[in-house]
Motif scaffolding. Structure first.
Motif, PDB file in Angstrom:
ATOM      1  N   ILE A 181       0.841  -1.207   0.000  1.00 21.39           N
ATOM      2  CA  ILE A 181       0.000   0.000   0.000  1.00 21.39           C
ATOM      3  C   ILE A 181       0.872   1.251   0.000  1.00 21.39           C
ATOM      4  O   ILE A 181       0.622   2.218  -0.730  1.00 21.39           O
ATOM      5  CB  ILE A 181      -0.933   0.006   1.222  1.00 21.39           C
ATOM      6  N   LYS A 182       1.904   1.245   0.809  1.00 19.82           N
ATOM      7  CA  LYS A 182       2.786   2.414   0.913  1.00 19.82           C
ATOM      8  C   LYS A 182       3.470   2.703  -0.424  1.00 19.82           C
ATOM      9  O   LYS A 182       3.520   3.856  -0.886  1.00 19.82           O
ATOM     10  CB  LYS A 182       3.841   2.173   1.996  1.00 19.82           C
TER      11      LYS A 182
ATOM     12  N   SER B 270       0.853   4.014  -3.028  1.00 18.91           N
ATOM     13  CA  SER B 270       0.410   5.384  -2.741  1.00 18.91           C
ATOM     14  C   SER B 270       1.473   6.400  -3.155  1.00 18.91           C
ATOM     15  O   SER B 270       1.175   7.412  -3.797  1.00 18.91           O
ATOM     16  CB  SER B 270       0.083   5.532  -1.255  1.00 18.91           C
ATOM     17  N   GLU B 271       2.733   6.108  -2.809  1.00 17.04           N
ATOM     18  CA  GLU B 271       3.806   7.035  -3.161  1.00 17.04           C
ATOM     19  C   GLU B 271       4.014   7.082  -4.671  1.00 17.04           C
ATOM     20  O   GLU B 271       4.202   8.160  -5.252  1.00 17.04           O
ATOM     21  CB  GLU B 271       5.100   6.615  -2.464  1.00 17.04           C
TER      22      GLU B 271
ATOM     23  N   ARG C 277       1.312   9.164  -6.443  1.00 14.98           N
ATOM     24  CA  ARG C 277       1.525  10.610  -6.251  1.00 14.98           C
ATOM     25  C   ARG C 277       2.679  11.108  -7.110  1.00 14.98           C
ATOM     26  O   ARG C 277       2.649  12.240  -7.614  1.00 14.98           O
ATOM     27  CB  ARG C 277       1.814  10.905  -4.781  1.00 14.98           C
TER      28      ARG C 277
ATOM     29  N   PHE D 132      -8.912   4.101  -3.825  1.00  9.79           N
ATOM     30  CA  PHE D 132      -8.607   4.482  -5.197  1.00  9.79           C
ATOM     31  C   PHE D 132      -9.828   4.674  -6.080  1.00  9.79           C
ATOM     32  O   PHE D 132      -9.723   5.270  -7.144  1.00  9.79           O
ATOM     33  CB  PHE D 132      -7.715   3.417  -5.839  1.00  9.79           C
TER      34      PHE D 132
ATOM     35  N   GLY E  16      -5.322   4.238   0.568  1.00 10.63           N
ATOM     36  CA  GLY E  16      -5.335   4.616  -0.833  1.00 10.63           C
ATOM     37  C   GLY E  16      -4.367   5.722  -1.112  1.00 10.63           C
ATOM     38  O   GLY E  16      -3.384   5.913  -0.409  1.00 10.63           O
ATOM     39  N   ALA E  17      -4.636   6.469  -2.179  1.00  7.73           N
ATOM     40  CA  ALA E  17      -3.701   7.482  -2.655  1.00  7.73           C
ATOM     41  C   ALA E  17      -3.664   8.700  -1.757  1.00  7.73           C
ATOM     42  O   ALA E  17      -2.719   9.464  -1.769  1.00  7.73           O
ATOM     43  CB  ALA E  17      -4.076   7.900  -4.076  1.00  7.73           C
ATOM     44  N   GLY E  18      -4.664   8.930  -0.974  1.00 10.32           N
ATOM     45  CA  GLY E  18      -4.647  10.130  -0.148  1.00 10.32           C
ATOM     46  C   GLY E  18      -5.948  10.269   0.618  1.00 10.32           C
ATOM     47  O   GLY E  18      -6.840   9.438   0.506  1.00 10.32           O
TER      48      GLY E  18
END
Length: 851
Positions: A292-293, A296-297, A300, A331, A621-623
């Motif tokens: 997940i980390k 997500s990074e 971005r 997401f 998720g992404a943010g």
């Protein structure tokens, strides 16, 4: 004229964005300030190589070291190769443009046997001697890695060393060996001995090979004491291996144009045809939190709209359902799709499929491998026909309308009945789809390739079926599927023969490769470039036959060319599995069942590593989720931007993709359309011809105002911070939702005639006369090709202005009108008497648009 650089000639090649570099997240270092320049080469086209996750991983690992610069290079297409050779230029890296001969290390990712001629061509174009024996002290060390390195003997004469197995740790140890050896003034052989001390490194010049009279290998002779067999390198815990959280974002569309994350490495299902299942053991899963980390990074930092979860069998990942649910909960609103490219029949649950479909139905490919239950037992596939039925029912019930089924032809003991079973099974899947879809017949396509026995597998002793037999079986299957109205795609059996030769080949084949290279063989895995007749000639000239390497059955005690290379699994285990296959006996998956005694694990440091239960994975998720408004009102922005420098070589579609990904990196809430494939709500002014720079381009975009309002000045700031060099946003303002970009009535250009590459032979003193003569004419008719048709167009009425500024700069204004419009280079070709194919070499800057 300026000194020529290969980029000056990019207007003459197809897909020039392959060669410009400068992508988002690429790294360019000062080579004078590093201790090692490491070239990372992929012997295929840019769009293939940039899709490979391993290349991205090594690029990040190497460049994380301050004293190492890693730069990329890919196989040039035939038009670029022709340019390099005709101009006497060398193949160079994307980042700094350094010739390959100027590197310290030239590393190649070897994924496919049919890329071997590209390796030779890249060495030759880069100024590196093809044969390792001909390299001197200042030449780079040529090192290969990847799955085909487990039998690298056909290309052993071209490489200084190979790495067997995982490269994340070993690549730095290899780099340090070369740095230290050269700092101490050691000669090439001494540095190679250093490399031989790195676990997993194979130095082929430290072994000799003796052959029997019948052409088989008699003996592999070690030439260095204590260096008799090379064991593969294994990363014990992939959670400790960095994945690229800032992967390079190509400008052109690549084969896998998305964020790719390896969720597990290795597979212990034990499919007996699968080389990857042998050489990448044991299974090592990445933790859900780590996955997940990384995702997500990476999202971005790239602006991608799709994530691919990679492993040899993604559906076997322990927490795949929880992982997908956690991903999609974050997401879905950001329109990020998730794809699972390697789903095994029986591992796709309805819950998994339902999560994937929430954003975008990315398509399904399932691989039964064999049509009959008997053959699936022989290859230890471990699935039954009912498993495929259930999977198909789940997929079609959730709305998918197409499915691809992949099979192999020519498996050991295969009969005509087994071929017939492929057609029957595909028809059955379509019937299930029709019933699940309420009577609408889905599209079911069958893909079949010829089975190729690979080294380090239980079938390495088996013969490959002949070219004629493979073609006959494909024809039989094609006829059966056509009668059922099913689609069929097949792999060229001649390519399969050649792949089979080099898969189990020996060092004698190096002469065949050089012969084929000199005949012009390149990109042999591309059907449009494949020349089987050249290969036949190359084998004949070398005095070798293809059948010796393919259709011949090997006895158990035959010495294989790769016997001194240790993949971890023992030859005794592979032979035992070979016998089990003929008895249709199954071997369990040691990840979930008993140990199969393959020889890989020592159960101390090397063993299966399964992800721990981390509890619920939710809301990741992404943010952070934006607060929703009851009836969010969109906002439409109009932006003026420039496109300059190397980005002039982007096509219109590539420009759009680069900007849309920049918008996502900037965190702007871009609106999307509804439907099966949601698209961003952006629009652009008329396409700019590839190769032209511009100071005035326009685009509109719609933003979602369900969250905080983004002011135009803030949007401009965030966009410019996120864009690649060459795209600059200049103005931004709010406009009414229904206001569209107006068509241009006239476009103005500045053209510095003497800034093109040498060889155009433009005489400055004659330019004024050319302009005067052009303006004096009432008609200038040229031929313009558009949409595959050639039209004659009078461009004189379209020339609103043509004047000389200074000694050799033209100011040009062209009117736009219905039909085929004249482009600046059309006018320049007519004005200067240059061939239309050459005039694009003159740089053109668009300065103004009159609406």
């Amino acid at each position: 004229m300026q000194d020529s650089d290969i980029k000056d000639y990019l207007p003459l090649v197809r897909k020039p964005s392959r060669y410009i570099g400068g992508e988002v997240n690429s790294i360019k270092k000062d080579l004078s300030r590093v201790r090692l320049a490491f070239g990372l080469g992929f012997p295929d086209a840019y769009e293939v190589g940039m899709s490979h996750l391993g290349l991205q991983i090594l690029y990040q690992i190497l460049n994380a070291r301050e004293d190492i610069a890693c730069e990329r290079v890919f196989a040039p297409w035939e038009d670029m190769e022709g340019l390099l050779r005709s101009k006497g230029m060398r193949l160079s890296t994307l980042e700094s443009g350094v010739a390959l001969s100027g590197l310290d290390v030239m590393g190649f990712s070897l994924q496919y046997e049919l890329s071997y001629t590209n390796v030779i061509n890249m060495l030759d174009l880069g100024g590196i001697p093809i044969y390792s024996r001909d390299r001197g002290e200042k030449d780079p060390f040529v090192i290969g890695g990847g799955p085909v390195a487990f039998n690298a003997e056909p290309v052993a004469d071209f490489f200084d060393a190979f790495l067997l197995g995982d490269g994340e740790d070993a690549v730095l140890e290899i780099s340090d060996c070369i740095i230290e050896g050269r700092q101490r003034g050691e000669d090439r052989k001494a540095i190679l001995k250093r490399l031989a001390g790195v676990r997993g490194v194979y130095v082929p010049s430290f072994f000799d090979v003796a052959y029997n009279d019948d052409g088989t290998v008699k003996e592999i002779i070690p030439l260095v004491d204590g260096y008799e067999r090379v064991a593969k390198r294994t990363v014990l815990d992939i959670n400790k291996v960095p994945l690229p959280s800032r992967p390079i974002v190509p400008f052109m569309e690549t084969i896998h144009d998305r964020v790719s994350v390896e969720i597990a490495r290795g597979c212990t299902r034990g499919c007996r045809f699968c080389q990857a299942g042998s050489i990448y053991r044991p299974v090592r899963e990445r933790s859900p939190e780590n996955i997940i980390k990384i995702i997500s990074e990476a999202l971005r930092n790239t602006g991608y709209e799709e994530v691919s979860l990679l492993s040899l069998s993604t559906g076997d990942y322990t927490f795949i359902e929880d992982l997908l649910t956690g991903l999609m909960s974050g997401f879905e609103r950001d329109r990020v799709a998730v794809s699972l490219p390697s789903l095994r029949v029986g591992t796709l649950s309805a819950r998994v499929a339902n999560e994937i479909r929430k954003v975008r139905k990315t398509g399904f490919t399932l691989a039964p491998e064999a049509g009959s239950e008997r053959l699936r037992r022989l290859i230890n596939k471990g699935i039954k026909e009912e498993d495929l039925h259930e999977t198909a029912r789940d997929v079609f019930s959730l709305g998918w309308s197409s499915m691809k089924l992949y099979f192999m032809i020519g498996l050991p003991t295969e009969t005509g009945d087994d071929i017939a079973e492929i057609a029957r099974l595909a028809s059955c899947v379509r019937g299930i789809g029709r019933k699940a879809s309420g009577g609408r017949a889905p599209q079911v396509n069958v893909s079949a390739s010829c089975f190729i026995p690979k080294p380090c597998t239980p079938f390495q002793w088996e013969p490959q079926i002949s070219l004629e037999e493979c073609a006959a079986k494909q024809a039989d299957l094609k006829k059966r599927l056509a009668a059922l109205g099913l689609g069929f795609k097949w792999h060229d059996p001649r390519m399969s023969v050649l792949e089979g030769v080099f898969s189990r080949g020996d060092r004698r084949l190096s002469s065949v490769l050089v012969n084929a290279f000199r005949k012009g063989c390149r990109f042999d895995g591309w059907s449009e470039r494949f020349r089987y007749d050249f290969w036949e000639e190359a084998f004949e000239e070398a005095g070798l036959g293809m059948d010796f390497y393919t259709v011949r059955r090997r006895p158990f005690d035959e010495v294989f060319p790769w016997d001194h290379l240790n993949p971890g699994v023992t030859k005794e285990f592979l032979w035992r599995e070979h016998k089990n296959s003929l008895e249709l006996a199954g071997t369990p998956d040691c990840k979930t069942d008993r140990c199969s005694k393959c020889g890989v694990c020592d159960f101390k440091t090397i063993r299966n590593v399964v992800a721990d239960d981390a509890g619920p994975i939710e809301g990741l998720g992404a943010g952070p989720r934006r607060p929703e408004a009851a009836n969010p009102l969109p906002c439409r922005l109009r932006l003026k931007f420039s496109k300059t420098g190397d980005l002039r070589f982007l096509s219109h579609l590539e420009l759009i993709n680069a900007i849309v990904r920049g918008i996502r990196r900037a965190g702007l809430p871009l609106r999307y359309s509804q439907g099966f494939h949601p698209l961003p709500k952006v629009s652009f002014s008329a396409p700019l011809p590839v190769g032209l720079e511009s100071l005035e381009e326009y685009m509109d975009m719609e933003l979602d105002r369900s969250g905080a309002r983004v002011e135009p000045a803030e949007a401009l700031k965030r966009l410019n911070a996120a864009m690649p060099k060459g795209i600059s946003f200049l103005e931004c303002g709010v406009i009414p939702l229904k206001l569209r970009i107006p068509s241009a009535m006239m476009t103005e250009y500045m053209i510095p005639l003497m800034n093109g590459p040498a060889g155009l032979n433009i005489e400055p003193e004659k330019i004024e006369g050319f302009v005067r003569d052009c303006l004096a004419k009432d008609s200038i008719v040229i031929r313009i090709e558009k949409d595959g048709m050639v039209k004659e167009v009078d461009i004189r009425p379209r020339i609103a202005e043509l004047s000389l500024v200074g000694d050799a700069t033209l100011r040009m204004a062209l009117r736009n009108s219905p039909g085929a419009n004249a482009r600046p280079h059309d006018v320049l070709s007519a004005l200067l008497g240059l061939p239309r194919a050459i005039s694009p070499l003159i740089p053109v800057l668009k300065t103004k648009t009159v609406h």
